[in-house]
Design a protein around this motif. Structure first.
Motif, short mmCIF file in Angstrom:
data_model
loop_
_atom_site.label_atom_id
_atom_site.label_comp_id
_atom_site.label_asym_id
_atom_site.label_seq_id
_atom_site.Cartn_x
_atom_site.Cartn_y
_atom_site.Cartn_z
N VAL A 217 -22.35 104.24 57.26
CA VAL A 217 -21.83 103.44 58.13
C VAL A 217 -19.89 104.35 58.18
CG1 VAL A 217 -20.38 101.06 57.90
CG2 VAL A 217 -22.97 101.48 58.11
N ALA A 218 -19.49 103.95 59.42
CA ALA A 218 -18.23 104.72 59.28
C ALA A 218 -16.97 103.40 60.21
CB ALA A 218 -18.18 105.82 60.13
N ILE A 219 -15.78 103.47 59.26
CA ILE A 219 -14.41 102.49 59.21
C ILE A 219 -13.77 103.15 59.82
CG2 ILE A 219 -13.83 101.09 58.20
CD1 ILE A 219 -15.80 99.69 56.89
N GLY A 220 -13.23 103.08 60.67
CA GLY A 220 -11.59 103.78 61.20
C GLY A 220 -10.99 103.32 61.97
N SER A 221 -9.72 104.04 62.39
CA SER A 221 -8.87 103.35 63.29
C SER A 221 -9.22 105.03 65.21
CB SER A 221 -7.76 103.33 62.34
OG SER A 221 -7.55 102.77 61.75
N PRO A 222 -10.57 104.44 65.61
CA PRO A 222 -10.66 105.53 66.65
C PRO A 222 -9.19 105.32 68.03
CG PRO A 222 -12.15 103.88 66.31
CD PRO A 222 -11.54 103.66 65.39
N LEU A 223 -8.84 105.76 68.63
CA LEU A 223 -8.28 106.18 69.01
C LEU A 223 -6.66 105.53 69.32
CD1 LEU A 223 -10.87 105.40 72.56
CD2 LEU A 223 -9.74 107.43 71.81
N GLY A 224 -6.60 104.35 68.05
CA GLY A 224 -5.10 103.88 68.42
C GLY A 224 -5.11 103.47 66.76
N LYS A 225 -3.49 102.90 66.89
CA LYS A 225 -3.51 100.92 66.18
C LYS A 225 -4.16 100.00 66.49
CE LYS A 225 1.07 102.44 65.67
NZ LYS A 225 2.60 101.86 64.72
N GLU A 226 -4.57 100.07 68.29
CA GLU A 226 -5.65 98.76 68.98
C GLU A 226 -6.45 98.68 68.09
OE1 GLU A 226 -3.89 101.50 70.23
OE2 GLU A 226 -2.27 100.44 71.20
N PHE A 227 -7.89 99.67 67.75
CA PHE A 227 -8.72 100.07 67.56
C PHE A 227 -9.05 99.63 65.39
CE2 PHE A 227 -8.40 101.28 71.84
CZ PHE A 227 -9.80 100.10 72.65
N ILE A 228 -8.14 99.27 65.31
CA ILE A 228 -8.51 99.54 63.76
C ILE A 228 -9.25 98.56 63.02
CG2 ILE A 228 -7.00 98.88 61.15
CD1 ILE A 228 -3.88 99.95 62.29
N GLY A 229 -9.63 99.39 61.92
CA GLY A 229 -11.17 98.56 61.56
C GLY A 229 -12.35 98.53 62.32
N THR A 230 -12.92 99.59 63.35
CA THR A 230 -14.02 99.61 64.09
C THR A 230 -14.85 100.56 63.38
OG1 THR A 230 -12.37 100.58 65.92
CG2 THR A 230 -14.94 100.96 65.64
N THR A 231 -15.84 99.75 63.38
CA THR A 231 -17.37 100.53 62.25
C THR A 231 -18.52 100.44 63.75
OG1 THR A 231 -16.77 98.47 60.90
CG2 THR A 231 -19.08 98.94 61.37
N THR A 232 -19.00 101.67 62.86
CA THR A 232 -20.53 102.29 63.48
C THR A 232 -21.43 102.65 62.66
OG1 THR A 232 -18.45 104.50 63.22
CG2 THR A 232 -18.31 103.57 65.41
N LYS A 233 -22.33 102.60 63.02
CA LYS A 233 -23.58 103.48 62.31
C LYS A 233 -24.36 104.36 62.55
CE LYS A 233 -27.69 100.35 60.00
NZ LYS A 233 -28.53 101.13 60.04
N GLY A 234 -25.13 104.93 61.59
CA GLY A 234 -25.81 105.86 62.26
C GLY A 234 -26.69 106.50 60.75
#
Length: 406
Positions: A217-234
């Protein structure tokens, strides 16, 4: 029917053997008589055979599972490792223990998410015709201890004049760069506001134990402050990939987990909630085929090996310079070393008396040919230490005492 049967058999015998035919016929008839004998006797024999087979199978199974494994002579055989020793023997890769420790994605996010931060930077860049301009950047990081140290990528904080840390709830606070390893694209930053409470810390796993196909699982801030805490899985797609990044080749983990700009510096997490990588890049095949599902992360063990070194603040001199190699030395009639192009105002170098045009020949008693020679000496000293610096100036060497600071 019997006569017809005998006649068919008789007809197959040659004329020369006619004398033996009666005996042959009698034998066949006797055989037929035995088949037509008592039905009860035949069935009884078959029943006895079936019972014997069943009993032998049951006894054999009991012996194999419960009796034989207890004999020492049997425990060394290959069969023991497959059956008798199933309670203690490890045969091939299994994941039953891992599955018991595995967390759901929701549990991973609840446990690790509060320790993941956004890293906002401001730096000054030279736009050429447009002059110096301020540039903002956004990346990710994760808190590794209660002192507020945060791991991220070097390219996230490269050239940063100011650093802001953004928590998962949107709260912002100040941070500073402690140290970095440009070659491995790793940096350590720290919260500087002593009144701020560290919301959570991560657990660092062992990237050497990773297997292709493991869930991550990845957690981060893709594309800017508006998306802080975005979680993706693979999953982990591959191990030990040689990937060229900014002119350097790094050995990275490959994952199909979505990694986008702003995810850099964030954690790649295994199913037990442990950080096993630092997300660093997305495969960019610009100009040819667009590729999705190929991202890369720095194995966390590479960062763990650097933590002691990174925890020491960067010791600064306060100069800008360039290397004078053997070829330049001959052309410029200057000794090999570091040519001082500029001395920063109010820096310790200025206070010590180092001037533009000096050539640094020795630093801390060691000959200087490259900047690495200077950095290797600084790595063995602390803030406040005094270093002996030998410079070439106006045709002669001079010795200067330089105090190191952050």
């Amino acid at each position: 029917m019997d006569n017809n049967f005998d006649e068919r058999e008789y007809s197959t015998v040659s004329q020369n053997n006619r004398d033996t035919i009666p005996e042959v016929s009698n034998k066949i008839v006797l055989a037929n008589n035995r088949r037509r004998g008592s039905g009860f006797s035949g069935k009884f024999v078959i029943l006895i055979v079936i019972i014997c087979v069943l009993c032998s199978s049951i006894l054999g199974s009991l012996f194999t599972l419960y009796i034989a494994p207890n004999f020492s002579f049997f425990q060394g055989t290959p069969l023991y490792s497959q059956i008798g020793g199933y309670k203690t023997q490890y045969v091939g890769p299994t994941y039953f223990e891992d599955e018991k420790d595995s967390l759901t994605v929701t549990e991973i996010v609840n446990r690790v998410g509060p320790a993941v931060v956004g890293v906002s930077t401001k730096s000054i860049v030279d736009r050429g015709f447009f002059g110096l301009q301020q540039q903002e950047g956004i990346g990710s990081g994760f808190i590794i201890n209660e002192e507020g140290h945060i791991l991220t990528n070097y390219h996230v904080i490269e050239g940063a004049q100011t650093v802001k840390i953004i928590f998962y709830d949107g709260t912002e606070t100040d941070g500073k760069v402690i140290n970095y390893d440009e070659l491995n694209d790793i940096a350590l930053i720290k919260l500087t506001d002593s009144t701020v409470t560290v919301p959570a810390t991560v657990s660092l796993g062992d990237s050497d134990e990773l297997l292709v196909g493991e869930s991550v699982v990845a957690i981060g801030s893709p594309l800017g402050k508006e998306f802080i805490g975005t979680t993706t899985k693979g999953i982990v797609s591959a191990l030990d990939r040689d990937v060229p990044i900014n002119g350097k080749t790094l050995k990275l983990l490959q994952t199909d987990t979505a990694i986008n700009p702003g995810n850099s510096g964030g954690p790649l997490i295994n199913s037990r909630g442990e950080v096993i990588g630092i997300n660093t890049a997305k495969y960019d095949n610009t100009g040819t085929t667009s590729v999705e599902g190929i991202g890369f992360a720095i194995p966390i063990n590479q960062a763990k090996q650097k933590l002691d070194e990174l925890s020491k603040p960067i010791l600064r001199i306060g100069i800008r310079g360039r290397v004078i190699d053997q070829s330049m030395s001959s052309n410029l009639n200057l000794p090999e070393g570091i040519y001082v192009v500029e001395v920063e105002s109010f820096s310790n170098a200025e206070k010590a008396g180092i001037k533009s045009g000096d050539v640094i020949l020795k630093f801390g008693g060691n000959d200087v040919k490259t900047f690495d020679d200077i950095n290797s000496v600084k790595a063995n000293h602390n803030v406040g230490d005094t270093i002996k610096v030998v410079v070439y100036r106006n045709g002669s060497n001079q010795e200067i005492d330089l105090v190191l600071n952050e």
